[in-house]
Scaffold this motif. Sequence first.
Motif, mmCIF file in Angstrom:
data_model
loop_
_atom_site.group_PDB
_atom_site.id
_atom_site.type_symbol
_atom_site.label_atom_id
_atom_site.label_comp_id
_atom_site.label_asym_id
_atom_site.label_seq_id
_atom_site.Cartn_x
_atom_site.Cartn_y
_atom_site.Cartn_z
ATOM 1 N N ALA A 142 8.688 83.508 11.492
ATOM 2 C CA ALA A 142 9.819 83.151 11.660
ATOM 3 C C ALA A 142 9.689 81.381 12.557
ATOM 4 O O ALA A 142 9.051 81.660 13.112
ATOM 5 N N ASP A 143 10.576 80.645 12.332
ATOM 6 C CA ASP A 143 10.339 79.312 12.603
ATOM 7 C C ASP A 143 9.234 78.792 12.650
ATOM 8 O O ASP A 143 9.071 77.664 13.118
ATOM 9 N N GLY A 144 8.389 78.971 11.341
ATOM 10 C CA GLY A 144 7.140 78.251 10.869
ATOM 11 C C GLY A 144 5.892 78.627 12.363
ATOM 12 O O GLY A 144 4.905 78.180 11.997
ATOM 13 N N LYS A 145 6.376 79.564 13.039
ATOM 14 C CA LYS A 145 5.332 80.196 13.516
ATOM 15 C C LYS A 145 3.743 80.915 12.429
ATOM 16 O O LYS A 145 4.638 80.863 11.301
ATOM 17 N N ILE A 146 3.049 80.887 13.308
ATOM 18 C CA ILE A 146 1.596 81.216 12.382
ATOM 19 C C ILE A 146 0.433 82.780 13.699
ATOM 20 O O ILE A 146 0.887 82.523 14.563
ATOM 21 N N PHE A 147 1.145 83.895 12.778
ATOM 22 C CA PHE A 147 0.088 85.245 13.104
ATOM 23 C C PHE A 147 -1.185 84.327 13.075
ATOM 24 O O PHE A 147 -1.266 85.131 11.267
ATOM 25 N N THR A 148 -2.452 85.484 13.317
ATOM 26 C CA THR A 148 -3.815 85.864 12.848
ATOM 27 C C THR A 148 -3.310 87.040 13.678
ATOM 28 O O THR A 148 -3.669 87.775 14.579
ATOM 29 N N THR A 149 -4.756 87.784 13.311
ATOM 30 C CA THR A 149 -6.087 88.794 13.100
ATOM 31 C C THR A 149 -6.869 88.392 13.220
ATOM 32 O O THR A 149 -7.356 87.622 12.006
ATOM 33 N N GLY A 150 -7.312 88.519 14.102
ATOM 34 C CA GLY A 150 -9.176 88.290 13.455
ATOM 35 C C GLY A 150 -9.886 89.325 14.583
ATOM 36 O O GLY A 150 -9.353 90.278 15.431
ATOM 37 N N PHE A 151 -10.931 88.300 15.658
ATOM 38 C CA PHE A 151 -12.273 89.212 16.298
ATOM 39 C C PHE A 151 -12.519 88.930 17.452
ATOM 40 O O PHE A 151 -12.286 87.848 17.751
ATOM 41 N N SER A 152 -13.087 89.141 18.974
ATOM 42 C CA SER A 152 -12.962 88.736 19.968
ATOM 43 C C SER A 152 -14.575 88.343 20.381
ATOM 44 O O SER A 152 -15.106 89.046 19.277
ATOM 45 N N ARG A 153 -15.095 88.062 20.836
ATOM 46 C CA ARG A 153 -16.329 87.350 20.845
ATOM 47 C C ARG A 153 -17.275 88.973 21.017
ATOM 48 O O ARG A 153 -18.431 89.466 20.746
ATOM 49 N N MET A 154 -16.166 90.052 22.319
ATOM 50 C CA MET A 154 -17.195 91.358 21.853
ATOM 51 C C MET A 154 -16.794 92.261 20.643
ATOM 52 O O MET A 154 -16.583 93.592 20.921
ATOM 53 N N SER A 155 -16.254 92.395 19.684
ATOM 54 C CA SER A 155 -15.599 92.749 18.593
ATOM 55 C C SER A 155 -14.562 93.561 18.713
ATOM 56 O O SER A 155 -14.104 94.454 18.178
ATOM 57 N N GLU A 156 -13.836 93.166 19.333
ATOM 58 C CA GLU A 156 -12.399 93.375 19.699
ATOM 59 C C GLU A 156 -11.886 92.663 18.836
ATOM 60 O O GLU A 156 -11.684 92.152 18.563
ATOM 61 N N ARG A 157 -10.252 94.232 18.334
ATOM 62 C CA ARG A 157 -9.950 93.412 17.719
ATOM 63 C C ARG A 157 -8.865 92.244 17.937
ATOM 64 O O ARG A 157 -8.127 93.412 18.811
ATOM 65 N N GLN A 158 -8.300 91.621 17.606
ATOM 66 C CA GLN A 158 -6.701 90.693 18.090
ATOM 67 C C GLN A 158 -6.062 90.312 17.287
ATOM 68 O O GLN A 158 -6.039 89.980 15.909
#
Length: 474
Positions: free
Chosen positions: A232-248
């Motif tokens: 909503a409101d044009g914000k962007i939601f992302t999923t990815g990985f940290s440098r330590m391979s933790e999911r973020q």
Amino acid sequence: PPAMSRRVVRQSKFRHVFGQPVKADQMYEDIRVSKVTCDSSFCAVNPKFVAIIVESGGGGAFIVLPLAKTGRVDKNHPLVTGHTAPVLDIDWCPHNDNVIASASEDTTVMVWQIPDYVPVRNITEPVVTLEGHSKRVSIISWHPTARNVLLSAGCDNLVILWNVGTGEMLLALDDMHTDLIYNVGWNRNGSLLVTTCKDKKVRVIDPRKQQIIAEKTKPHDGTRPIRAIFVADGKIFTTGFSRMSERQLGLWDLNNFEEPIALQEMDTSNGVLLPFYDADSSIVYLCGKGDSSIRYFEITDEAPYVHYLNTYSSKEPQRGMGFMPKRGLDVSKCEIARFFKLHERKCEPIVMTVPRKSDLFQDDLYPDTPGPEPALEADEWLSGKDAEPILISLRDGYVPIKNRELKVVKKNILDSKPPPGPRRSHSTCDSDISQPALDEVLEEIRALKETVQAQEKRISDLENKLCQFTNGTD
């Protein structure tokens, strides 16, 4: 102080949302789910059908089942088989519940009309085949508000927008991605795209201006794939990985793309998190490939902006996931989301419910939601018009519309008039065909086409009758 203790628990009507699988006889059993290694969700659902990409010897196929046809699937159940290599992604048209698009390793995109009855034979003839990619096509997505506009993205780093109604390419975004595209998402009115790419950038693109209007390098530091969607409101939601391979997970504002509004660490599992977003409740559901859980969060305007709600856990890992549009849910049971979880050999619906005591329609859970009517035609959208989705009320539940045919009108080269100016001299081969002879040939072609159409209709009617008989004997 007492004021402090009151603030600890955040007020939200979604705090107690819980998930539960349906009973065993409501699942779809004996389906050989595709084993292709691809981060697509392998499953697409709408208020009429569930479609699943399946294993198929030679070529690529997916199976389409009417929602009510639960239980064991007959091993001879017809498939949709037109691709010459594995199918990598499927997507139902939001404006026609009988139309589905498929993308394949064979570099093509095909659009199919699915009949309301169960056909007797495999469906092998697409309504239209879209050819323009030079490598496999792994992503397709329909425009949310414009009729017949379909996006495809391939391993040629190319995003193409098509007008399915004419079978033509509308736009090709070719110089924007330097590497493999991981995912593409539309915003609510279809004026912008968000893409993620192996070059570690998230881009926000205005497809009609063919411009990148914002980009963020490395929203997550890790090397594994990133996903991004508009909320909503044009914000962007992302999923990815940290440098330590933790999911973020991350939440970003386009006006200040440098710093995240929120960035949270989750766990150290290595499956890519597929986000499914429900704009009506502002809940995002995260389903990791190979995970056995679905985590869900509410996105709000107050810190920490992304609020953890709960986790639905099960024993079996998921191979893929389908997400039902709002109009396919049972509002009488306060169902706010339904997932179709793929196992190796079955598909298991999972229902997300808000516990309420009352049997009355819950207005606060079901604001008006996008219905099946497109707000724009393809050429209006291409010319620069935008329109919000046309909303419908779910107060009395949604009744799917009868089968509407997708008509593809190819531009006829005979219609294009000769250029004005001096008449060019006709070559000898032109003058050999007299006008009456040409008319005769065209008339014969027209008559043959009519015969073929009549026979096709007859076959379809007979198939319908046969289905009624077989359904009657079941």
